[in-house]
Design a protein around this motif. Structure first.
Motif, PDB file in Angstrom:
ATOM      1  N   VAL A   1       0.865  -1.270  -0.151  1.00  0.00           N
ATOM      2  CA  VAL A   1      -0.068  -0.087   0.033  1.00  0.00           C
ATOM      3  C   VAL A   1       0.875   1.152   0.007  1.00  0.00           C
ATOM      4  O   VAL A   1       0.584   2.281  -0.880  1.00  0.00           O
ATOM      5  CB  VAL A   1      -1.018   0.079   1.276  1.00  0.00           C
ATOM      6  CG1 VAL A   1      -1.727   1.263   1.405  1.00  0.00           C
ATOM      7  CG2 VAL A   1      -1.979  -1.029   1.018  1.00  0.00           C
ATOM      8  N   LEU A   2       2.051   1.262   0.696  1.00  0.00           N
ATOM      9  CA  LEU A   2       3.027   2.439   0.783  1.00  0.00           C
ATOM     10  C   LEU A   2       3.535   2.569  -0.404  1.00  0.00           C
ATOM     11  O   LEU A   2       3.729   3.605  -0.811  1.00  0.00           O
ATOM     12  CB  LEU A   2       3.804   2.247   2.105  1.00  0.00           C
ATOM     13  CG  LEU A   2       3.102   2.513   3.446  1.00  0.00           C
ATOM     14  CD1 LEU A   2       4.108   2.064   4.602  1.00  0.00           C
ATOM     15  CD2 LEU A   2       2.718   3.966   3.856  1.00  0.00           C
ATOM     16  N   GLU A   3       4.109   1.438  -0.888  1.00  0.00           N
ATOM     17  CA  GLU A   3       5.169   1.642  -2.065  1.00  0.00           C
ATOM     18  C   GLU A   3       4.170   1.977  -3.290  1.00  0.00           C
ATOM     19  O   GLU A   3       4.498   2.682  -4.269  1.00  0.00           O
ATOM     20  CB  GLU A   3       5.689   0.239  -2.220  1.00  0.00           C
ATOM     21  CG  GLU A   3       6.841  -0.021  -1.489  1.00  0.00           C
ATOM     22  CD  GLU A   3       7.319  -1.464  -1.409  1.00  0.00           C
ATOM     23  OE1 GLU A   3       6.876  -2.248  -2.651  1.00  0.00           O
ATOM     24  OE2 GLU A   3       8.315  -1.789  -0.618  1.00  0.00           O
TER      25      GLU A   3
ATOM     26  N   LYS B   1      -8.950  -3.958   8.390  1.00  0.00           N
ATOM     27  CA  LYS B   1      -9.687  -3.925   9.907  1.00  0.00           C
ATOM     28  C   LYS B   1      -8.758  -4.306  10.828  1.00  0.00           C
ATOM     29  O   LYS B   1      -8.672  -3.996  12.018  1.00  0.00           O
ATOM     30  CB  LYS B   1     -11.015  -4.481   9.788  1.00  0.00           C
ATOM     31  CG  LYS B   1     -12.070  -3.747   8.819  1.00  0.00           C
ATOM     32  CD  LYS B   1     -13.274  -4.386   9.027  1.00  0.00           C
ATOM     33  CE  LYS B   1     -14.489  -3.838   8.097  1.00  0.00           C
ATOM     34  NZ  LYS B   1     -15.759  -4.605   8.080  1.00  0.00           N
ATOM     35  N   GLU B   2      -8.390  -5.649  10.367  1.00  0.00           N
ATOM     36  CA  GLU B   2      -7.307  -6.323  11.486  1.00  0.00           C
ATOM     37  C   GLU B   2      -6.192  -5.743  11.701  1.00  0.00           C
ATOM     38  O   GLU B   2      -5.448  -5.555  12.656  1.00  0.00           O
ATOM     39  CB  GLU B   2      -6.942  -7.810  10.773  1.00  0.00           C
ATOM     40  CG  GLU B   2      -6.160  -8.449  11.499  1.00  0.00           C
ATOM     41  CD  GLU B   2      -6.746  -8.893  13.038  1.00  0.00           C
ATOM     42  OE1 GLU B   2      -5.866  -9.554  13.899  1.00  0.00           O
ATOM     43  OE2 GLU B   2      -7.923  -8.705  13.050  1.00  0.00           O
ATOM     44  N   ILE B   3      -5.742  -5.017  10.592  1.00  0.00           N
ATOM     45  CA  ILE B   3      -4.461  -4.215  10.921  1.00  0.00           C
ATOM     46  C   ILE B   3      -4.622  -3.021  12.024  1.00  0.00           C
ATOM     47  O   ILE B   3      -3.727  -2.561  12.967  1.00  0.00           O
ATOM     48  CB  ILE B   3      -4.037  -3.404   9.460  1.00  0.00           C
ATOM     49  CG1 ILE B   3      -3.349  -4.435   8.706  1.00  0.00           C
ATOM     50  CG2 ILE B   3      -2.904  -2.517  10.024  1.00  0.00           C
ATOM     51  CD1 ILE B   3      -3.163  -3.908   7.186  1.00  0.00           C
ATOM     52  N   PHE B   4      -5.701  -2.243  11.810  1.00  0.00           N
ATOM     53  CA  PHE B   4      -6.057  -1.556  12.944  1.00  0.00           C
ATOM     54  C   PHE B   4      -6.454  -1.918  14.308  1.00  0.00           C
ATOM     55  O   PHE B   4      -5.968  -1.493  15.127  1.00  0.00           O
ATOM     56  CB  PHE B   4      -7.124  -0.473  12.627  1.00  0.00           C
ATOM     57  CG  PHE B   4      -6.714   0.509  11.572  1.00  0.00           C
ATOM     58  CD1 PHE B   4      -6.420   1.783  12.369  1.00  0.00           C
ATOM     59  CD2 PHE B   4      -6.901   0.335  10.207  1.00  0.00           C
ATOM     60  CE1 PHE B   4      -5.681   2.794  11.145  1.00  0.00           C
ATOM     61  CE2 PHE B   4      -6.263   1.343   9.365  1.00  0.00           C
ATOM     62  CZ  PHE B   4      -5.897   2.504   9.628  1.00  0.00           C
TER      63      PHE B   4
ATOM     64  N   THR C   1       2.081   6.470  15.087  1.00  0.00           N
ATOM     65  CA  THR C   1       3.293   7.237  14.636  1.00  0.00           C
ATOM     66  C   THR C   1       4.450   6.552  13.958  1.00  0.00           C
ATOM     67  O   THR C   1       4.783   7.001  13.014  1.00  0.00           O
ATOM     68  CB  THR C   1       3.903   8.159  15.648  1.00  0.00           C
ATOM     69  OG1 THR C   1       2.997   9.168  16.458  1.00  0.00           O
ATOM     70  CG2 THR C   1       5.037   9.022  14.996  1.00  0.00           C
ATOM     71  N   ALA C   2       4.688   5.204  14.560  1.00  0.00           N
ATOM     72  CA  ALA C   2       5.547   4.454  13.829  1.00  0.00           C
ATOM     73  C   ALA C   2       5.148   3.935  12.498  1.00  0.00           C
ATOM     74  O   ALA C   2       5.577   3.432  11.768  1.00  0.00           O
ATOM     75  CB  ALA C   2       6.019   3.106  14.873  1.00  0.00           C
TER      76      ALA C   2
ATOM     77  N   TYR D   1       1.301   4.765   6.594  1.00  0.00           N
ATOM     78  CA  TYR D   1       0.191   3.794   6.333  1.00  0.00           C
ATOM     79  C   TYR D   1      -0.787   4.254   6.804  1.00  0.00           C
ATOM     80  O   TYR D   1      -2.002   4.319   6.089  1.00  0.00           O
ATOM     81  CB  TYR D   1       0.607   2.309   6.817  1.00  0.00           C
ATOM     82  CG  TYR D   1      -0.538   1.268   6.869  1.00  0.00           C
ATOM     83  CD1 TYR D   1      -0.649   0.875   5.453  1.00  0.00           C
ATOM     84  CD2 TYR D   1      -1.493   1.251   7.662  1.00  0.00           C
ATOM     85  CE1 TYR D   1      -1.810  -0.149   5.223  1.00  0.00           C
ATOM     86  CE2 TYR D   1      -2.682   0.305   7.536  1.00  0.00           C
ATOM     87  CZ  TYR D   1      -2.737  -0.289   6.230  1.00  0.00           C
ATOM     88  OH  TYR D   1      -3.896  -1.375   6.098  1.00  0.00           O
ATOM     89  N   VAL D   2      -0.819   4.875   7.966  1.00  0.00           N
ATOM     90  CA  VAL D   2      -2.545   5.416   8.458  1.00  0.00           C
ATOM     91  C   VAL D   2      -2.944   6.433   7.637  1.00  0.00           C
ATOM     92  O   VAL D   2      -4.219   6.327   7.404  1.00  0.00           O
ATOM     93  CB  VAL D   2      -2.084   5.729   9.920  1.00  0.00           C
ATOM     94  CG1 VAL D   2      -3.518   6.183  10.398  1.00  0.00           C
ATOM     95  CG2 VAL D   2      -1.862   4.259  10.938  1.00  0.00           C
ATOM     96  N   LYS D   3      -2.237   7.333   7.331  1.00  0.00           N
ATOM     97  CA  LYS D   3      -2.444   8.703   6.666  1.00  0.00           C
ATOM     98  C   LYS D   3      -3.170   8.147   5.193  1.00  0.00           C
ATOM     99  O   LYS D   3      -3.931   8.539   4.872  1.00  0.00           O
ATOM    100  CB  LYS D   3      -1.331   9.498   6.359  1.00  0.00           C
ATOM    101  CG  LYS D   3      -1.104  10.287   7.554  1.00  0.00           C
ATOM    102  CD  LYS D   3      -0.239  11.622   7.320  1.00  0.00           C
ATOM    103  CE  LYS D   3      -0.762  12.678   6.689  1.00  0.00           C
ATOM    104  NZ  LYS D   3      -0.212  13.741   6.760  1.00  0.00           N
TER     105      LYS D   3
END
Length: 220
Positions: A21-23, A57-60, A98-99, A103-105
């Motif tokens: 997702v980030l890349e 959902k599981e990631i959060f 924050t770490a 991804y969160v944003k």
């Protein structure tokens, strides 16, 4: 796809998904594409997750689980009152966010529809509400048993709303080390616990019961 000798784990899938997702700046088109591009079988994904949405959902939820695990490793935490447990939760939870801020944003701002983005937080919501119920002490419970359940649900929902507001504040925070978020957390948690103080309300209920009895007996 050729089968690989390495067995992929639940943690592997979470890590691979977050990195992709980030890349790429977007979520995979489907489970099929996600598995194919990362050299594992689609069936291996479905062994752990029912869909890409359930994985999100599981990631959060895992952010929450890791927070609580860290809290319980601190023996002093178990002796804290409810307010300090909540403050500890907030500061630890937002350290973990924050770490993983990129991804969160990325995931919470994917759709122009905020409600669609918040669907990812439904599992986190249930876990957080359970946590609030677990740390709720008698200091913040009304003495009237008939309305305790209603009160507890109200506290859970207001605590969840407060967490959502804090996440929004943190997402927009550009201060060094997110120091403004730390200030926001302390002030908002302190304010919410002042509002939760049930002592005045219990006194009003006692007064109401007294006046009701006086009215009844005065008729005799």
């Amino acid at each position: 796809m050729e089968a690989t000798n390495k067995t992929i784990t639940r943690e592997d899938i979470v890590s691979i998904y977050m990195n992709e997702v980030l890349e790429k700046g977007a979520k995979p088109k489907s489970v099929f594409h996600f598995a194919k591009e990362n050299d594992f079988e689609e069936a291996e994904f479905y062994f752990f997750f029912g869909s890409l949405e359930s994985l999100e959902k599981e990631i959060f939820r895992l952010f929450f689980v890791n927070t609580v695990d860290l809290l319980h490793k601190n023996e002093e935490y178990l002796e804290y009152d409810m307010k300090n447990k909540m403050l500890s939760f907030y500061f630890t939870f937002f350290e973990i966010l924050t770490a993983n801020r990129s991804y969160v944003k990325q995931t919470l701002k994917t759709s122009p529809n905020p409600l669609k983005n918040l669907v990812q937080l439904t599992t986190l919501r249930e876990s957080f509400k359970e946590y609030v119920s677990e740390i709720l002490t008698d200091d913040y419970r009304l003495e009237i048993e008939k309305i305790q359940k209603f009160q507890e649900k109200a506290i859970q929902e207001s605590a969840w709303l407060q967490l959502m507001l804090t996440i929004k504040f943190w997402l927009d925070d550009e201060s060094p080390a997110f120091e403004k978020t730390d200030i926001f957390i302390e002030k908002s948690v302190n304010a919410s616990f002042q509002l939760m103080n049930t002592a005045p309300l219990n006194h009003l209920i006692d007064l109401g019961k007294f006046l009701f009895k006086e009215k009844i007996y005065s008729r005799k």
